[in-house]
Scaffold this motif. Structure first.
Motif: not given
Length: 610
Positions: A156-161
């Motif tokens: 999830r955090e990787g997608c945001k980045a």
């Protein structure tokens, strides 16, 4: 003359007729024009003329953020179902079964296996997370729920980045670097498992706080040692039962019921018996007469373990047993092929016997008393044989156990590993069977899942040691990542990868508190500030020393969960395109009835034919 003129007129069409024929040919060759012509004539059959498909119509390609968004939907949906089972106050999930009654469970991997979505793009995300749960379950046997929520958090955090324009490759490097440091710190924090109490605590925590499960597993492990085999079976009573078999037990019974010594129990039982091990068949009674004569003079019972005992030799054994009072029993060797040979060699080492094998240049008719082994007690039933307290050399037995352990580590076949593990248990430990009780089939199934998880967690703890539980270990280990954030050799995108792992390490503690009805963010902050092995006891709702309170996790379970989660989440984060099968289209039907609209005249019929 009139006839010839008329004939010429028929053969040579007028210019108007030629124009009509040309336009008709153009309409027939052009599908769009054909459809327009049919509509102009009032036909409703044009829709039926579309090509009917009963098979998949190709593949869809989705790019960039749209592809990752689809994956994230599948990951989120699966993680939302699995996360409710986490912690001592986690809830159960009910699963619909194709056959039989519904299943209720708190086992993360069992829930993940049942989830499949109709949308293929969304289902890809769910399948990848399911692979994480399966891998963690295969390696560590527990921690599948934690692995699932860690995967979701990192992805999830990787997608945001990546959506914010950061370089996916640099983010990936930051994540992989951080995971290595956290795992190294976890190994430093590990404490060895010593004593039955620690084993009981590990099993209790893994079984969602059920103390009875912990006690029973600790007792079983104490009796059969860490090399023993513990199996979990469905019980037939309301209560859990434990059966332990020490010594070597194999699933072959007496060849003939005439060997029975206790008619009440239908068993053959001898004390201080001699053991004759034969790799081949016993075909002739005369071959073993010398050994039988020696045992009769010494008043020593004899157990013969061979590939088979043929009818002539078997008749000789039975006659001497019934008439001469000779104490003897014949048993077939367990296993087949190479496995049988290995089992016989194990028995030879355990009992101090010499295996009679032609490969070694030993023949049955040349057997001497020194080739016999010895056991303190032997019990043979119709289905199995138990040899207790063999007279084998302890050093030789230990060496054989080390050899089997080495074979287990080098083997790639699950079947072969299972057989080797069984052999190791027979030599070094014993076999324990836990029969899980309950008032209904559904309850027995749910409790059996808890026992299996607890057993796997206990073995993992004995293997690599323990760390504070309740998500505390990951929080403490993530502190080693702080220096990376000020490291000038790392670019900003790599530092974002470090922050992603820091945030993921908070997730288990956050969700355990959330499932207990507390505010997750507040609990995480309290645990961070407390330091050491202090953590949040979600069952009691207070801060405690996790090690002293017995709230502990096996290092192997925590380590494997983080490794597998980061591996798959990173691959999904760096995904830029997705190719999925399009859904099947139903075959078009019912078009034939549309021709009625053109029946008003010849023109209508003509239109319908196009």
């Amino acid at each position: 003359g009139v006839f010839h003129q008329t004939l010429r007129r028929i053969r040579r069409p007028s210019s108007l007729a030629s124009t009509r024929i040309s336009s008709m040919r153009a309409v027939l060759q052009n599908p769009a024009a054909r459809s327009a012509a049919a509509l102009a004539r009032g036909s409703v059959r044009v829709q039926a003329s579309a090509p009917a498909r009963g098979m998949a119509s190709g593949k869809d390609i989705i790019f960039g953020n749209d592809a990752r968004a689809k994956l994230l939907v599948g990951v989120d949906r699966l993680a939302d179902v699995v996360k409710v089972t986490l912690g001592p106050k986690g809830r159960s999930v009910i699963l619909d079964q194709a056959y039989g009654a519904p299943r209720i469970t708190k086992d993360g991997v069992s829930v993940a296996k049942e989830i499949e979505f109709r949308d293929r793009a969304i289902n890809l995300g769910a399948q990848l997370v399911r692979s994480v749960a399966n891998k963690t379950n295969d390696v560590a046997g527990d921690g599948t729920t934690s692995a699932t929520i860690l995967t979701r958090s990192i992805f999830r955090e990787g997608c945001k980045a990546v959506a914010a324009g950061m370089n996916p490759t640099d983010v990936r490097r930051g994540i992989e670097m951080s995971v290595k440091l956290v795992i190294a710190e976890l190994k430093k924090m590990a404490q060895p498992v010593q004593g039955t109490d620690r084993i009981q605590q590990v099993a209790t925590i893994s079984a969602n706080g059920e103390v009875e499960v912990g006690k029973l597993l600790a007792l079983a492990m104490e009796k059969v040692t860490k090399d023993g085999v513990i199996t979990i079976q469905d019980g037939k009573t309301l209560h859990d039962e434990l059966e332990c078999v020490e010594g070597m037990k194999f699933d072959r019974g007496y060849i003939s019921p005439y060997f029975i010594t206790d008619s009440k129990t239908q068993k053959t039982e001898f004390d201080d018996a001699a053991v004759l091990l034969v790799e081949g068949k016993v075909g002739n009674f005369q071959q073993v007469f010398q050994i039988l004569d020696f045992c009769a003079k010494q008043s020593k019972p004899l157990i013969v373990v061979a590939e088979d005992v043929e009818s002539e030799a078997l008749a000789g054994f039975i006659v001497n047993k019934l008439r001469g009072g000779l104490k003897v029993v014949c048993v077939k060797a367990p296993g087949f092929g190479d496995n049988r040979k290995a089992n016989l060699q194990d028995m030879a080492i355990l009992t101090g016997a010499q295996l009679i094998s032609e490969d070694l240049g030993l023949k049955l008719d040349k057997v001497e008393p020194s080739h016999l082994g010895s056991v303190k007690k032997v019990s043979v039933s119709k289905d199995d044989t138990v040899l207790l307290d063999g007279a084998g050399d302890k050093t030789a037995i230990a060496d054989r156990c080390d050899q089997i352990r080495a074979s287990i580590e080098s083997s790639t076949s699950e079947y072969e590993k299972e057989k080797l593990q069984e052999r190791l248990a027979k030599l070094a430990g014993g076999v324990a069977v836990i029969k899980v009780g309950g008032s209904s089939e559904v309850e027995v199934g749910e409790r059996k899942d808890r026992f299996v998880d607890a057993l796997n967690a206990t073995r993992a703890a004995v293997e690599e040691g323990i760390v504070p539980g309740g998500g505390v270990a990951l929080l403490r280990a993530s502190v080693v990542l702080d220096p990376l954030l000020s490291d000038p050799s790392l670019n900003q995108d790599m530092k974002v990868g470090v922050k992603i792992i820091q945030k993921a390490c908070e997730e288990p503690c956050f969700l355990i508190a959330q499932n207990a009805g507390d505010e997750g963010a507040v609990v995480v902050q309290k645990v961070r500030e407390a330091g050491g092995s202090m953590g949040y006891d979600a069952y009691e709702g207070k801060m405690v020393d996790m090690i002293k309170a017995g709230i502990i996790d096996p290092v192997k379970v925590v380590r494997t969960g983080l490794q597998d989660a980061s591996s798959v989440a990173v691959m999904m984060t760096t995904t830029e395109a997705m190719v999925v099968q399009q859904p099947e289209e139903p075959a078009a039907g019912g078009g034939g009835g549309g021709g009625g609209g053109g029946m008003g005249g010849m023109g209508g019929m003509g239109g319908g034919m196009f």
